[in-house]
Scaffold this active site. Structure first.
Site, PDB file in Angstrom:
ATOM      1  N   ASP A  30      -2.927 -13.382  66.069  1.00 17.65           N
ATOM      2  CA  ASP A  30      -2.620 -13.689  64.667  1.00 17.65           C
ATOM      3  C   ASP A  30      -3.913 -13.792  63.868  1.00 17.65           C
ATOM      4  O   ASP A  30      -4.734 -14.678  64.106  1.00 17.65           O
ATOM      5  CB  ASP A  30      -1.863 -15.028  64.580  1.00 17.65           C
ATOM      6  CG  ASP A  30      -1.480 -15.373  63.148  1.00 17.65           C
ATOM      7  OD1 ASP A  30      -0.361 -14.992  62.752  1.00 17.65           O
ATOM      8  OD2 ASP A  30      -2.285 -15.993  62.429  1.00 17.65           O
TER       9      ASP A  30
ATOM     10  N   LEU B  25       4.542 -17.050  72.250  1.00 21.03           N
ATOM     11  CA  LEU B  25       3.227 -17.690  72.267  1.00 21.03           C
ATOM     12  C   LEU B  25       2.145 -16.639  72.048  1.00 21.03           C
ATOM     13  O   LEU B  25       2.143 -15.603  72.715  1.00 21.03           O
ATOM     14  CB  LEU B  25       3.029 -18.398  73.609  1.00 21.03           C
ATOM     15  CG  LEU B  25       1.916 -19.431  73.720  1.00 21.03           C
ATOM     16  CD1 LEU B  25       2.189 -20.364  74.891  1.00 21.03           C
ATOM     17  CD2 LEU B  25       0.556 -18.812  73.900  1.00 21.03           C
TER      18      LEU B  25
ATOM     19  N   LYS C 120      -2.180 -10.746  57.557  1.00 21.80           N
ATOM     20  CA  LYS C 120      -1.559 -11.322  56.348  1.00 21.80           C
ATOM     21  C   LYS C 120      -2.226 -10.799  55.086  1.00 21.80           C
ATOM     22  O   LYS C 120      -3.443 -10.581  55.064  1.00 21.80           O
ATOM     23  CB  LYS C 120      -1.665 -12.855  56.381  1.00 21.80           C
ATOM     24  CG  LYS C 120      -1.220 -13.469  57.693  1.00 21.80           C
ATOM     25  CD  LYS C 120      -1.231 -14.983  57.684  1.00 21.80           C
ATOM     26  CE  LYS C 120      -1.071 -15.529  59.097  1.00 21.80           C
ATOM     27  NZ  LYS C 120      -2.327 -15.642  59.845  1.00 21.80           N
TER      28      LYS C 120
ATOM     29  N   TYR D 178      -9.216 -14.345  56.770  1.00 23.60           N
ATOM     30  CA  TYR D 178     -10.021 -14.953  57.841  1.00 23.60           C
ATOM     31  C   TYR D 178     -11.361 -14.231  58.018  1.00 23.60           C
ATOM     32  O   TYR D 178     -12.252 -14.740  58.702  1.00 23.60           O
ATOM     33  CB  TYR D 178      -9.282 -14.960  59.186  1.00 23.60           C
ATOM     34  CG  TYR D 178      -7.972 -15.719  59.221  1.00 23.60           C
ATOM     35  CD1 TYR D 178      -7.552 -16.502  58.145  1.00 23.60           C
ATOM     36  CD2 TYR D 178      -7.140 -15.642  60.330  1.00 23.60           C
ATOM     37  CE1 TYR D 178      -6.347 -17.180  58.175  1.00 23.60           C
ATOM     38  CE2 TYR D 178      -5.928 -16.332  60.376  1.00 23.60           C
ATOM     39  CZ  TYR D 178      -5.533 -17.085  59.294  1.00 23.60           C
ATOM     40  OH  TYR D 178      -4.336 -17.752  59.327  1.00 23.60           O
TER      41      TYR D 178
ATOM     42  N   HIS E 158       0.725 -14.187  52.702  1.00 28.41           N
ATOM     43  CA  HIS E 158       0.036 -15.388  53.202  1.00 28.41           C
ATOM     44  C   HIS E 158       0.431 -16.651  52.437  1.00 28.41           C
ATOM     45  O   HIS E 158       0.535 -17.731  53.015  1.00 28.41           O
ATOM     46  CB  HIS E 158      -1.479 -15.171  53.105  1.00 28.41           C
ATOM     47  CG  HIS E 158      -2.283 -15.980  54.053  1.00 28.41           C
ATOM     48  ND1 HIS E 158      -3.449 -15.551  54.603  1.00 28.41           N
ATOM     49  CD2 HIS E 158      -2.090 -17.229  54.556  1.00 28.41           C
ATOM     50  CE1 HIS E 158      -3.944 -16.489  55.400  1.00 28.41           C
ATOM     51  NE2 HIS E 158      -3.134 -17.512  55.385  1.00 28.41           N
TER      52      HIS E 158
ATOM     53  N   GLY F 294      -4.254 -17.604  67.799  1.00 31.66           N
ATOM     54  CA  GLY F 294      -4.666 -17.585  66.393  1.00 31.66           C
ATOM     55  C   GLY F 294      -6.177 -17.585  66.262  1.00 31.66           C
ATOM     56  O   GLY F 294      -6.878 -18.184  67.083  1.00 31.66           O
TER      57      GLY F 294
HETATM   58  N1  NAP Z   1      -0.542 -19.058  57.566  1.00 32.94           N
HETATM   59  C1  NAP Z   1      -1.413 -20.001  57.304  1.00 32.94           C
HETATM   60  O1  NAP Z   1      -1.608 -20.426  56.139  1.00 32.94           O
HETATM   61  C2  NAP Z   1      -2.197 -20.573  58.446  1.00 32.94           C
HETATM   62  C3  NAP Z   1      -2.955 -21.750  58.260  1.00 32.94           C
HETATM   63  C4  NAP Z   1      -3.660 -22.256  59.364  1.00 32.94           C
HETATM   64  C5  NAP Z   1      -3.591 -21.610  60.593  1.00 32.94           C
HETATM   65  N2  NAP Z   1      -2.870 -20.457  60.742  1.00 32.94           N
HETATM   66  C6  NAP Z   1      -2.780 -19.750  62.046  1.00 32.94           C
HETATM   67  O2  NAP Z   1      -2.401 -20.686  63.068  1.00 32.94           O
HETATM   68  C7  NAP Z   1      -3.385 -20.665  64.106  1.00 32.94           C
HETATM   69  C8  NAP Z   1      -3.488 -22.030  64.787  1.00 32.94           C
HETATM   70  O3  NAP Z   1      -3.788 -23.046  63.855  1.00 32.94           O
HETATM   71  P1  NAP Z   1      -5.231 -23.683  63.657  1.00 32.94           P
HETATM   72  O4  NAP Z   1      -6.247 -22.757  64.205  1.00 32.94           O
HETATM   73  O5  NAP Z   1      -5.356 -24.073  62.248  1.00 32.94           O
HETATM   74  O6  NAP Z   1      -5.222 -25.028  64.492  1.00 32.94           O
HETATM   75  P2  NAP Z   1      -4.626 -25.563  65.893  1.00 32.94           P
HETATM   76  O7  NAP Z   1      -4.290 -24.421  66.785  1.00 32.94           O
HETATM   77  O8  NAP Z   1      -3.621 -26.601  65.587  1.00 32.94           O
HETATM   78  O9  NAP Z   1      -5.880 -26.367  66.465  1.00 32.94           O
HETATM   79  C9  NAP Z   1      -7.062 -25.744  66.854  1.00 32.94           C
HETATM   80  C10 NAP Z   1      -8.006 -26.866  67.317  1.00 32.94           C
HETATM   81  O10 NAP Z   1      -7.532 -27.429  68.538  1.00 32.94           O
HETATM   82  C11 NAP Z   1      -8.541 -27.347  69.536  1.00 32.94           C
HETATM   83  N3  NAP Z   1      -7.861 -27.040  70.811  1.00 32.94           N
HETATM   84  C12 NAP Z   1      -7.222 -25.895  71.144  1.00 32.94           C
HETATM   85  N4  NAP Z   1      -6.671 -25.998  72.364  1.00 32.94           N
HETATM   86  C13 NAP Z   1      -6.961 -27.226  72.825  1.00 32.94           C
HETATM   87  C14 NAP Z   1      -6.655 -27.920  74.029  1.00 32.94           C
HETATM   88  N5  NAP Z   1      -5.931 -27.347  74.988  1.00 32.94           N
HETATM   89  N6  NAP Z   1      -7.137 -29.183  74.172  1.00 32.94           N
HETATM   90  C15 NAP Z   1      -7.867 -29.778  73.183  1.00 32.94           C
HETATM   91  N7  NAP Z   1      -8.182 -29.169  72.027  1.00 32.94           N
HETATM   92  C16 NAP Z   1      -7.718 -27.909  71.835  1.00 32.94           C
HETATM   93  C17 NAP Z   1      -9.476 -26.251  69.075  1.00 32.94           C
HETATM   94  O11 NAP Z   1     -10.799 -26.480  69.501  1.00 32.94           O
HETATM   95  P3  NAP Z   1     -11.659 -25.356  70.305  1.00 32.94           P
HETATM   96  O12 NAP Z   1     -11.540 -24.058  69.549  1.00 32.94           O
HETATM   97  O13 NAP Z   1     -13.030 -25.934  70.289  1.00 32.94           O
HETATM   98  O14 NAP Z   1     -11.046 -25.276  71.672  1.00 32.94           O
HETATM   99  C18 NAP Z   1      -9.404 -26.380  67.557  1.00 32.94           C
HETATM  100  O15 NAP Z   1     -10.285 -27.401  67.110  1.00 32.94           O
HETATM  101  C19 NAP Z   1      -4.657 -20.227  63.350  1.00 32.94           C
HETATM  102  O16 NAP Z   1      -5.694 -19.846  64.212  1.00 32.94           O
HETATM  103  C20 NAP Z   1      -4.114 -19.135  62.478  1.00 32.94           C
HETATM  104  O17 NAP Z   1      -3.929 -17.943  63.218  1.00 32.94           O
HETATM  105  C21 NAP Z   1      -2.176 -19.947  59.675  1.00 32.94           C
END
Ligand code: NAP
Length: 285
Positions: free
Chosen positions: A43, A15, A73, A48, A110, A18
């Site tokens: 991450d 865990l 990445k 970014y 990436h 991100g």
């Molecule tokens: N390799 C790739 O192409 C790629 C693409 C996308 C993402 N990523 C990586 O994966 C990480 C995670 O994915 P993601 O940022 O896209 O989205 P995610 O983690 O699925 O969702 C983030 C969203 O969920 C909300 N949230 C977080 N914890 C919560 C909780 N306990 N209760 C309610 N809402 C909650 C956040 O709001 P708040 O911030 O307002 O709390 C934000 O709007 C990224 O940060 C990045 O490091 C990689």
């Protein structure tokens, strides 16, 4: 913290935190809060635009570098020098400079676009020199992953792909296990799409355990041995998202969540020509 062992023996916390879509000027505060909450796995990515802020937060925290697991990445290289391997080396050095580090724990390609075979050859050298303890890929479908493996020396340690209750990737994961590649979820909450946080199936399981939907989703992924890197800018959610190691989902609950799979992306299709061209024409070095 529970770890997974990558195919080269490197230990990776299951865990992490991100930082996609956290604006540069807010990232240092968010990462400092995440480190304070107890995260030791971060991450980020060149694309970014917040590697410097991640590095600044780490420096400010005083946490020894060896206690952290940091991923960044490589964006699609455009070979201004005419040599993608040279460009990859220079771009990697830029990331290290911005992070203020002399190595990263994991360096990922990436996107499965452009001349990623040349990028991978450069990354194999970076790995052998110890400047990235492990190297891997992101957004690779099984066919691209197998092709890369079959034509190169080092097997990617990780494939970071969209994985959440609506796009579960069980077949992709089975292939990765067969090939020794660790699956890592991006978008574990699908960024809230499909009303994930109020989904009736997930809400019922959450109620059974006195936990939140977010905690159930992370627990479900961890029980499937999927590495997770949830993003939040709110300290209370950062803490909540870390607090997923004191309960276990039953087989019946895992089965109920399995029914939510749609088998399709909620974000984008890497096989859509318009998307390929859009991604391929963005520049980050
Ligand atoms: N390799 C790739 O192409 C790629 C693409 C996308 C993402 N990523 C990586 O994966 C990480 C995670 O994915 P993601 O940022 O896209 O989205 P995610 O983690 O699925 O969702 C983030 C969203 O969920 C909300 N949230 C977080 N914890 C919560 C909780 N306990 N209760 C309610 N809402 C909650 C956040 O709001 P708040 O911030 O307002 O709390 C934000 O709007 C990224 O940060 C990045 O490091 C990689």
């Amino acid at each position: 913290m529970q770890n997974v062992t990558l195919n080269n023996g490197v230990e990776m916390p299951i865990l992490g935190f991100g930082v996609f879509q956290i604006p540069d000027e807010e990232t240092q505060i968010a990462v400092e809060a995440a480190l304070e909450a107890g995260y030791r796995h971060l991450d980020t990515a060149a694309s970014y635009g917040n590697e410097s802020a991640v590095g600044a937060a780490i420096k400010a925290s005083g946490i020894p570098r060896g206690d952290l697991f940091v991923t960044t990445k490589l964006w699609i290289q455009h070979a201004p020098t005419g040599n993608v391997q040279e460009d990859t080396n220079r771009t990697f050095a830029n990331s290290l400079d911005r992070l203020g580090m002399d190595y990263v724990d994991l360096y990922l390609i990436h996107q499965p676009l452009g001349d990623y075979y040349s990028e991978w050859r450069a990354m194999q050298d970076i790995n052998k020199e110890g400047r990235a303890r492990a190297i891997g890929v992101s957004n690779f479908h099984p066919d691209r992953l197998v092709d890369l493996i079959d034509h190169n020396e080092i097997v990617p340690a990780v494939n970071q792909i969209e994985t959440h209750p609506f796009h579960q990737r069980a077949a992709d994961q089975a292939l990765m296990i067969e090939r020794g590649v660790q699956i890592e979820s991006w978008g574990p909450f699908a960024e809230g799409r499909n009303n994930l946080f109020t989904d009736p199936v997930l809400s019922a399981v959450a109620e059974d355990h006195g936990k939140s939907v977010a905690q159930v989703v992370l627990r479900w992924l961890i029980q499937r041995d999927v590495v997770v890197i949830p993003k939040s800018i709110r300290p209370e959610r950062m803490a909540q998202n870390l607090d997923v190691f004191d309960f276990t989902l039953t087989d019946e609950q895992m089965g109920r969540i399995a029914t939510l799979d749609t088998g399709a992306s909620l974000f984008f299709d890497h096989r859509d020509p318009a998307m390929v061209s859009w991604l391929g024409n963005r520049r980050y070095s």
